[in-house]
Design an enzyme around this catalytic site. Structure first.
Site, PDB file in Angstrom:
ATOM      1  N   GLU A   1     -10.177  21.957 -30.850  1.00  0.00           N
ATOM      2  CA  GLU A   1      -9.707  20.725 -31.490  1.00  0.00           C
ATOM      3  C   GLU A   1      -8.283  20.848 -32.013  1.00  0.00           C
ATOM      4  O   GLU A   1      -7.979  20.424 -33.126  1.00  0.00           O
ATOM      5  CB  GLU A   1     -10.668  20.340 -32.618  1.00  0.00           C
ATOM      6  CG  GLU A   1     -12.083  20.091 -32.124  1.00  0.00           C
ATOM      7  CD  GLU A   1     -13.055  19.697 -33.220  1.00  0.00           C
ATOM      8  OE1 GLU A   1     -13.906  18.832 -32.969  1.00  0.00           O
ATOM      9  OE2 GLU A   1     -12.964  20.270 -34.327  1.00  0.00           O
TER      10      GLU A   1
ATOM     11  N   ASP B   1     -22.663  18.902 -31.559  1.00  0.00           N
ATOM     12  CA  ASP B   1     -22.003  19.012 -32.869  1.00  0.00           C
ATOM     13  C   ASP B   1     -22.865  18.481 -34.015  1.00  0.00           C
ATOM     14  O   ASP B   1     -22.636  17.377 -34.498  1.00  0.00           O
ATOM     15  CB  ASP B   1     -20.659  18.277 -32.833  1.00  0.00           C
ATOM     16  CG  ASP B   1     -19.816  18.560 -34.083  1.00  0.00           C
ATOM     17  OD1 ASP B   1     -20.207  19.456 -34.857  1.00  0.00           O
ATOM     18  OD2 ASP B   1     -18.789  17.889 -34.270  1.00  0.00           O
TER      19      ASP B   1
ATOM     20  N   GLU C   1     -22.662  15.388 -42.303  1.00  0.00           N
ATOM     21  CA  GLU C   1     -21.654  14.681 -41.513  1.00  0.00           C
ATOM     22  C   GLU C   1     -22.284  13.658 -40.572  1.00  0.00           C
ATOM     23  O   GLU C   1     -21.791  12.536 -40.450  1.00  0.00           O
ATOM     24  CB  GLU C   1     -20.828  15.698 -40.709  1.00  0.00           C
ATOM     25  CG  GLU C   1     -19.825  15.052 -39.769  1.00  0.00           C
ATOM     26  CD  GLU C   1     -19.022  16.066 -38.966  1.00  0.00           C
ATOM     27  OE1 GLU C   1     -19.234  17.290 -39.153  1.00  0.00           O
ATOM     28  OE2 GLU C   1     -18.161  15.638 -38.166  1.00  0.00           O
TER      29      GLU C   1
END
Lengths: 702, 702
Positions: free
Chosen positions: A290, A368, A396
């Protein structure tokens, strides 16, 4: 005297001691209500025998004293020896049944002896004994032997230097970098106490998207101040590093791991760190992921990068923890392209090439931190490389702090998954604890959900996730129910019906969340901007594998991602036994169905429903379960502190609102492809698809 | 019973009631230590006569009861009428000596009567009475008449939707937008109590760099939930708006304020807001400033934009507050270019063109909340337009939360500045309170320093700045000393020496800060990235007027910004009397010298020193004063709560470290131009210029 007491009492009252703001977590030490119970414990805790000056031992005796002061309302003297009975004995002596941090607690001629090989064992045993009292267990003939199954039990803080927390939803960072090293927030100590009480022995204080500033003396002195607070609680500090730090800090012209000057820089830097923090834990690295820099920027491998750091750490106890969370965008013309496979492709070939000091940290699933994922294909695939588990405690993708989701079942589901690499019973847990491949290093990490909010975790019930992570890191064989039962008793109430109700609420919460967000193996269809709310309609993003359509692949024929040999072939990364579980859409357990298969809307499932009807059913029952959670919570109101009750009740109300969005968004969006009606027994969605889209858009605005 | 009390007490102790975490601010209501004192107050507060059901009156009586419960340790009954004496009477009745929110407190035949025209007056009078008790004043023959001099006394929160705060240093936002409207954090109420207690009656809850989401129903319902909590405390909610909201929310094709559809959109939106929040306060607008959209994007003026919003608000009580903080980059070839003049150039010509519902909000100084600025040239220059004062309570340029800086002297300095527009005595205060130009609307705003940190403001002593802002907003004639004395007694201690010492500490703190950062009129030479630390060496930035060199203009001849007619001519924006104060470098008061003049290094100043020697002296004595502040604080240790003492002591240690940076950075940097030695009586700097530069760089890294 009496008058004075009355005034003090009024003072207490006037400062609202009795509204519980959740700050004390599971270490409340509130007075045990039943006098009888108090007295029976008191008879066995008349004194503590301590004959060691070690800081951690001191921590244990102080904690035990304040614990009993609260629980029993009495002061317990510390003595160096005692002939009499009815006391607690800290016994630091060799015990071959115990590993470095293990402990035993046994009744021996009238005393309760906490025995351990190291002061850390004594500390953990002390918290275990306190936990027994907090949960109302009898201490008569107590006999416990407990060894942590994993060496490094750590929190990863994604905390940034300016106080924000990436994917943090409970306020700002606990670490006040501007104020450090001079000003020590009392909260640092309470953070350490909480972690020590559940066996967490390491913490990475900065974000894996790391600032190079943590490699400067200016910041190392701040980190040292934290390490000094954590040390007496048996907690080691690690740092996330920016792989390009040598160049960023103008120490070298490159950050190429094979460049001698770069290697020298890291060696000198590591030496400096240990001169400041002698028990420094080591480095955590997010590289070539990323946008973060890494060895591949210089044509080197992850092993080249990790081994360079291992070389720098050679003279010291520290280790390198290298994250496997990498995923190159698969090239357009690669028909088999699948983010699922990226980490495996990069790391599997490197097995055996890493230095002995390197641990590779793998997320529980291949994508993820979704509400449900299959276990990561790397587990079991790298017998020569110690693999650490990376769980995410912060929610998240599980509803931030407005959704009650107890994560122990998610953690357990992954740990108990069987890789079959050495035949049946080759569970992920046995990979992680080293027993399967005889790893010499073992580690498990949880991405922290802590923040500056008064109750630490935003959603009060999310405290249970911090607690559960620590307890499972120590012993992955504990059941989700057992941990929930403990936590409820320590944190909320001992009233049997309340314990039963809240435990059930916790246990069912994760499946409920999966049902109203991503049932039947759907994944990664949430709002992209901030991972909030539903956004299944997202067809394009900066990267194809950031868009929802990439994952759900809905079309007029059906829905789901074919990862069999006819599809992306991701399934082929597993052993044949695992493949057999998931190969055949007809036999694939429903929770994983759309993870591996593109299934026709009208296909009949094991439930007797068509896929479309089952999908709708999950979304509707998911919402219904949230309404039921609210009822369950309301039913225990009389036995819960008012402030805590109101806070959780309020958040459950928000959760219901969000569940309605998810249901409406997903049912209406996918209906465009299925062209089938919502089963008659269910009411119409509350909003049109356009209305839900607008709502989600609002939350993505600047 | 006795046993029970003892247990309760132990419970209190076990939860550390006595360590003060600062949460209670100045509303501690701790038991008055002297029994005699308690009894004398008790004799005058036997009951409260309340014969009104208005919510705000209820708030007042509840607050008074809990206040006395804490201060006197007794419960005070509320009655609807009483013949007897020794009580408090809430008297809601016409009193022509009082304005809408004013109150009188007088002894009348044996009772203390709080009289007001409105319930808000009663509330403020109640807090005044409590303050009298908290600060140990006698209530015998009490006789107070108090009217707020300014109508809108407001906080501006630069809080963003995701919880961050622009220029906030005390944790994250108090507003939990994800949890609203269902979940009401108890802290919202305590926030309202604190504000009401100092007379603040309005709050803008979102950042002036505004998200359009606050104009959606989804968010208006969240804002309503806050408004419902604040209303019983007499606080109105305002919203910052994004001027492009109509287009962003896809309601219109443009946001041109003269476009009929845009005007209709704002009218409909305003109607919607009032249907949800009937007492909505109005709009705060940052337009055509630092990249924010505004009417000039469509060739319209600020007046066009503001008047459109005023038109939408016409049917309602709300007002438009339009910020004057604008500064176009002055074109390269404009030799007279100076950010100092930009707002004046834009707004002065518009005087008389604004609707009656519009207030123009002007920052105290012409640049941007520097440690010291001359008053803004717009004050006094717009007699036909109500001007509001914008102060900054959060310490963006005054040391964040690691520097003890009491801001009342800064506020007062500006308020007492004389504009001379209507002759001597035409102070800025008289502009703001409307008395000079007979404004029909008056307002004063403070950019809030509150956050989720337990003590609200990060630096405990910064609570005094929130307090001082509120007190001055109510009555700008109060002295800084008076306010400090009050605050110390309410918050820290009544011990006379402690009160004296801490008050002195507060009063001197701002000048100390100016001395070690920007003495003699230097300004805007701090670290650019985050406004932290010194960075006088910054020659270039994205805009010339963001660079330090633009402001200090140091060269081999001297230092300072010539703003006389020979320079940028900014000084000519003031009346001749003001110009005369600052025109002649020889007569300009030293605090303003380098604001208006480029002065030679060797020029002799009124102090007898050369400019260079004086500059060095200020930096060195500034640091010395910080060391002295630490001594003063240490001297009161015995009389301060331990937790508070340690926290402030720790931050003062950080402040000393930062003061050394500033001194070393500025003395060494400017010495490159002066080429003169540091006066012999001072020690050498601790670091080289390169070393300080490196340090500051570290804090600007990602």
């Amino acid at each position: 005297m009496f008058k004075k007491i009355l005034y003090l009492l009024l003072l207490c009252l006037s400062t609202k001691t009795f509204a519980d703001d959740g700050y004390r977590l599971w270490l409340k030490y509130d007075l045990i209500k039943k006098q009888q119970e108090r007295e029976s414990y008191a008879r066995l805790t008349k004194f503590i025998v301590v004959n060691s000056q070690l800081d951690i031992i001191k921590t244990a005796s102080i904690e035990f004293q304040s614990g009993l002061k609260g629980l029993l309302g009495k002061s317990v003297p510390v003595v160096t020896s005692s002939k009499s009975t009815g006391g607690i004995v800290f016994q630091l002596s060799l015990n071959k049944d115990l590993n470095e941090e293990g402990y035993s607690i046994t009744s021996q001629n009238g005393n309760i002896v906490i025995n351990a090989n190291t002061e850390k064992g004594i500390l953990y045993g002390t918290f275990e004994l306190l936990r027994n009292i907090q949960t109302g267990k009898s201490l008569a003939n107590i006999s416990i032997v407990s060894n942590p199954k994993i060496q490094y039990r750590m929190l990863n803080h994604w905390d940034n230097p300016l106080g924000t927390i990436e994917r943090g939803y409970a306020g700002s960072s606990l670490w006040k970098w501007y104020e450090l090293p001079e000003n020590i927030d009392p909260r640092y100590k309470d953070y350490a106490r909480a972690n020590a009480s559940i066996g967490i022995n390491a913490t990475v204080v900065n974000n894996v998207n790391a600032s190079a500033r943590f490699m400067t003396k200016e910041y190392l002195l701040k980190v040292k101040a934290l390490a000094d607070v954590f040390r007496p609680y048996g907690i080691k500090v690690f740092l996330s590093i920016n792989f390009a730090a040598p160049k960023i800090l103008k120490g070298t012209k490159t950050s190429d791991p094979l460049d001698p000057q770069v290697r020298a820089w890291w060696q000198a830097k590591t030496q400096e760190i240990y001169s400041i923090i002698p028990d420094f834990g080591g480095y955590l690295v997010k590289a070539n992921s990323e946008g973060e820099p890494g060895p591949q920027d210089f044509g080197r491998t992850h092993a080249d990068g990790a081994n360079m750091l291992a070389e720098a750490l050679k003279p010291y106890t520290g280790v390198v923890i290298w994250r496997a969370f990498v995923y190159k965008p698969s090239s357009k013309d690669d028909q088999k392209g699948d983010r699922y496979k990226e980490a495996y492709k990069d790391f599997k070939p490197l097995d055996g090439q890493f230095d002995k000091k390197v641990i590779v940290q793998v997320k529980n699933g291949p994508i993820d931190f979704q509400p449900r994922e299959p276990f990561h294909p790397l587990f079991g695939a790298m017998p020569k490389t110690p693999l650490a588990m990376e769980f995410q405690i912060t929610q998240e993708y599980l509803g931030f702090t407005t959704n009650l989701v107890y994560l122990a079942p998610l953690f357990k589901e992954c740990l108990e998954s069987d890789t079959y690499v050495n035949g049946k019973g080759s569970t992920v847990a046995k990979v992680i604890d080293g027993s399967l491949h005889d790893y010499q290093l073992t580690a498990i990490a949880g991405v922290a959900n802590t923040g500056s909010d008064r109750n630490w975790t935003g959603h009060f019930m999310s405290q249970a996730n911090w607690y559960a992570f620590g307890r499972l890191a120590w012993n992955h064989e504990l059941s989700s129910e057992q941990i929930a039962d403990e936590w409820v008793k320590m944190t909320l109430s001992h009233e049997p019906k309340t314990v039963k109700t809240v435990t059930k609420l916790l246990i069912e919460s994760r499946e409920n969340y999966v049902n109203f967000t991503t049932p039947l193996g759907l994944h990664h269809i949430m709002g992209q901007g901030i991972h909030f709310g539903p956004e299944p309609w997202l067809m394009k993003s900066d990267r194809p594998d950031w868009a929802s359509a990439y994952y759900h692949r809905a079309d007029t024929l059906g829905i789901g991602f074919d990862r069999t040999k006819n599809g992306s072939e991701a399934l082929l990364l597993y052993t044949s036994e695992v493949q057999n579980q998931w190969n055949d859409p007809a036999k694939t357990p429903l929770p994983y169905l759309l993870w591996f298969h593109h299934v026709g809307w009208k296909t009949k499932l094991s439930t007797g429903n068509t896929l479309w009807d089952e999908l709708c059913t999950r979304y509707y029952t998911g919402l219904a379960s949230v309404k039921d959670m609210r009822k369950q919570w309301d039913s225990v109101k009389p036995n819960i502190d008012k402030e805590i009750f109101e806070d959780v009740a309020g958040r459950l109300a928000v959760q219901e609102r969000e569940a309605i969005w998810w249901r409406d968004a997903c049912v209406l969006y996918f209906q465009q492809y299925s062209k089938m009606p919502i089963p008659a027994q269910f009411p119409k969605p509350e909003r049109s698809l356009e209305e839900v889209k607008k709502l989600v858009e609002i939350y993505q605005l600047r």
